[in-house]
Motif scaffolding. Structure first.
Motif, short mmCIF file in Angstrom:
data_model
loop_
_atom_site.label_atom_id
_atom_site.label_comp_id
_atom_site.label_asym_id
_atom_site.label_seq_id
_atom_site.Cartn_x
_atom_site.Cartn_y
_atom_site.Cartn_z
N ASP A 249 -22.18 -1.39 14.84
CA ASP A 249 -22.22 -0.20 15.68
C ASP A 249 -23.64 0.36 15.69
O ASP A 249 -24.22 0.61 14.63
N ILE A 250 -24.20 0.55 16.89
CA ILE A 250 -25.58 1.03 17.02
C ILE A 250 -25.55 2.41 17.67
O ILE A 250 -25.05 2.55 18.79
N PRO A 251 -26.08 3.42 17.02
CA PRO A 251 -26.08 4.76 17.63
C PRO A 251 -26.96 4.81 18.87
O PRO A 251 -27.85 3.97 19.07
N ALA A 252 -26.71 5.82 19.72
CA ALA A 252 -27.57 6.04 20.89
C ALA A 252 -28.98 6.41 20.42
O ALA A 252 -29.18 6.93 19.32
N ASP A 253 -29.96 6.10 21.29
CA ASP A 253 -31.37 6.45 21.04
C ASP A 253 -31.90 5.87 19.74
O ASP A 253 -32.68 6.52 19.02
N SER A 254 -31.51 4.63 19.42
CA SER A 254 -31.96 4.04 18.15
C SER A 254 -32.73 2.74 18.32
O SER A 254 -33.25 2.21 17.35
N VAL A 255 -32.81 2.20 19.56
CA VAL A 255 -33.55 0.96 19.79
C VAL A 255 -34.52 1.19 20.95
O VAL A 255 -34.12 1.59 22.03
N LYS A 256 -35.81 0.93 20.70
CA LYS A 256 -36.82 1.15 21.75
C LYS A 256 -37.82 -0.01 21.74
O LYS A 256 -38.49 -0.25 20.74
N PRO A 257 -37.94 -0.73 22.87
CA PRO A 257 -38.89 -1.84 22.97
C PRO A 257 -40.16 -1.44 23.74
O PRO A 257 -40.15 -0.53 24.56
N SER A 258 -41.24 -2.16 23.45
CA SER A 258 -42.48 -2.02 24.22
C SER A 258 -43.22 -3.35 24.19
O SER A 258 -42.93 -4.21 23.36
N MET A 259 -44.17 -3.51 25.10
CA MET A 259 -44.93 -4.77 25.19
C MET A 259 -46.34 -4.50 25.65
O MET A 259 -46.60 -3.53 26.38
N GLU A 260 -47.25 -5.38 25.25
CA GLU A 260 -48.61 -5.39 25.78
C GLU A 260 -48.70 -6.58 26.74
O GLU A 260 -48.68 -7.74 26.31
#
Length: 415
Positions: A249-260
């Motif tokens: 179970d993954i809470p909301a607002d807990s995974v954020k991706p970014s890239m160069e």
């Protein structure tokens, strides 16, 4: 679907199972029961059922598997009057399985369209056990006896089309003709000077990820698109739709991706793009969708500039994972005009952050002894560290690895 009398028969065979790297392979015995119609006619589409009487091994004596966290899939071979592979799939349904307990796997089902009269034998082949987003691949190590036979009679006027629903090559063929369009990298001049939208080609990027639980391998289909806005370009980086189920179970607002995004050709540097955090909680077993990453590219050179996927950074549940591409490929080529303060020399766009002068995000460290993430659940009691790494668990609590968000099954891509 033909409604005909069914028969069921068991067969046992020696099986070799390959769990994730770091865990020893498993040799055991699989006992399965195959249920299929005793008789049918040419043109009938029949359902076959694969029941696991005994899996090749037990749950490792490491961690309890929660309810509905294990899903089987496999291949049933048809031979005799008709030869084909039947894809078998079962639901993610199981009772809670304690440490060291027997693996309880759901029944798998598949369909076969009968195309020729005579006897068609059905024989179990390789199967996969997916548990909490990891795979164990199991294959027979001996000749397996047939478990069921269908006596196929001549049809009464039905069209014996040579295409069977069970053959993978039949479903794959139509897509071959659909792929050439996006497979070329368009430039800004291809449709004239008035073009504002540019669609990149989808490229497969292999990553080596430095995660909190060690080195992980991940391969992602990635596409970079652009929309011209004055002298700049709004970038959108799209990932092939995830085929990974959440291990916890993954809470909301807990995974954020970014890239160069890496610039090449006449321009240099990188462009920062990022995606939103997950807006809703993700339940264990539900698919993890990959959001689009967005940013703005302000050209720093006049000429032809290329854009390629670069370093990924994933923040998940308080952890940070950095994924460097083992190699990268150009997804999009743009004809650009230099803008004041543009990217040449490495300035980036979104959020006011800047890249180091001219540094490239490609050429990340290659894997040295790293393991592919498309391994699976250990099938015997193995070293605790190995099993914990394989399952992405720490102290018995599920931790979502950032690398896992970008892990895709081999050969499966969705746009």
């Amino acid at each position: 679907m033909a409604a005909v009398p069914a028969q069921a028969a068991e067969v046992s065979f020696a099986t070799h199972c390959v769990p994730p790297a770091g865990i020893d392979p498993v040799d055991g015995t699989s006992t399965v029961e195959i249920t299929a119609p005793a008789t049918a006619k040419v043109g009938d589409e029949v359902e076959v059922v694969w029941k696991f009487v005994q899996a090749a091994s037990k749950n490792p004596d490491i961690i309890d598997l929660p309810e509905n966290s294990v899903q089987p899939s496999g291949t049933l071979k048809a031979a005799g009057a008709q030869t084909t592979d039947i894809a078998m799939t079962g639901p993610r349904e199981n009772p809670a399985i304690p440490k060291g307990g027997d693996m309880v796997l759901a029944d798998m089902k598949g369909t076969l369209k009968l195309t020729a009269p005579g006897e068609v034998t059905l024989t179990p082949d390789a199967y996969t056990v997916n548990a909490m987003s990891t795979n164990t691949e199991c294959s027979p190590t001996e000749t397996v006896g047939s478990a069921a036979t269908i006596n196929v009679e001549e049809g009464d006027g039905s069209s014996p089309t040579p295409t069977t629903s069970a053959e993978p090559t039949d479903s794959a063929t139509p897509t071959d003709g659909a792929t050439p369009t996006p497979s070329t990298s368009p430039s800004a001049t291809e449709t004239g000077g008035g073009q504002t939208d540019f669609t990149g080609k989808e490229v497969e990027i292999p990553y080596t990820c430095d995660s909190p639980l060690g080195e992980k391998k991940a391969t992602s289909p990635i596409q970079i698109n652009a929309k011209k806005d004055g002298g700049s370009y709004d970038l959108t980086v799209k990932f092939g739709k995830s085929v990974m189920d959440s291990p916890a179970d993954i809470p909301a607002d807990s995974v954020k991706p970014s890239m160069e995004v890496v610039l090449g050709g006449d321009d240099t540097g990188t462009v920062h793009v990022e995606g939103p955090t997950n807006s809703e909680a993700i339940k264990s077993g539900d698919p993890i969708e990959i959001p689009d990453l967005t940013g703005t590219y302000k050209p720093g050179a006049t000429g032809s500039s290329t854009l390629s996927p670069g370093v990924l950074t994933i923040e998940a549940l308080g952890t940070t994972t950095t994924c460097k591409p083992d190699k990268t490929s150009v997804s999009l080529t743009l004809d650009t005009t230099e803008q004041e303060g543009g990217a040449a020399g490495g300035s980036s766009s979104t959020g006011g952050s800047s890249s180091t002068g001219g540094s490239s995000s490609t050429g990340g460290s290659s894997s040295t002894g790293g393991s592919s993430t498309d391994g699976g659940l250990a099938a015997t009691g193995a070293d605790d560290h190995a099993a914990l790494k394989a399952l992405g668990l720490v102290a018995g609590t599920a931790v979502l690895l950032g690398a896992a968000v970008f892990t895709f099954m081999p050969g499966r891509r969705a746009r």
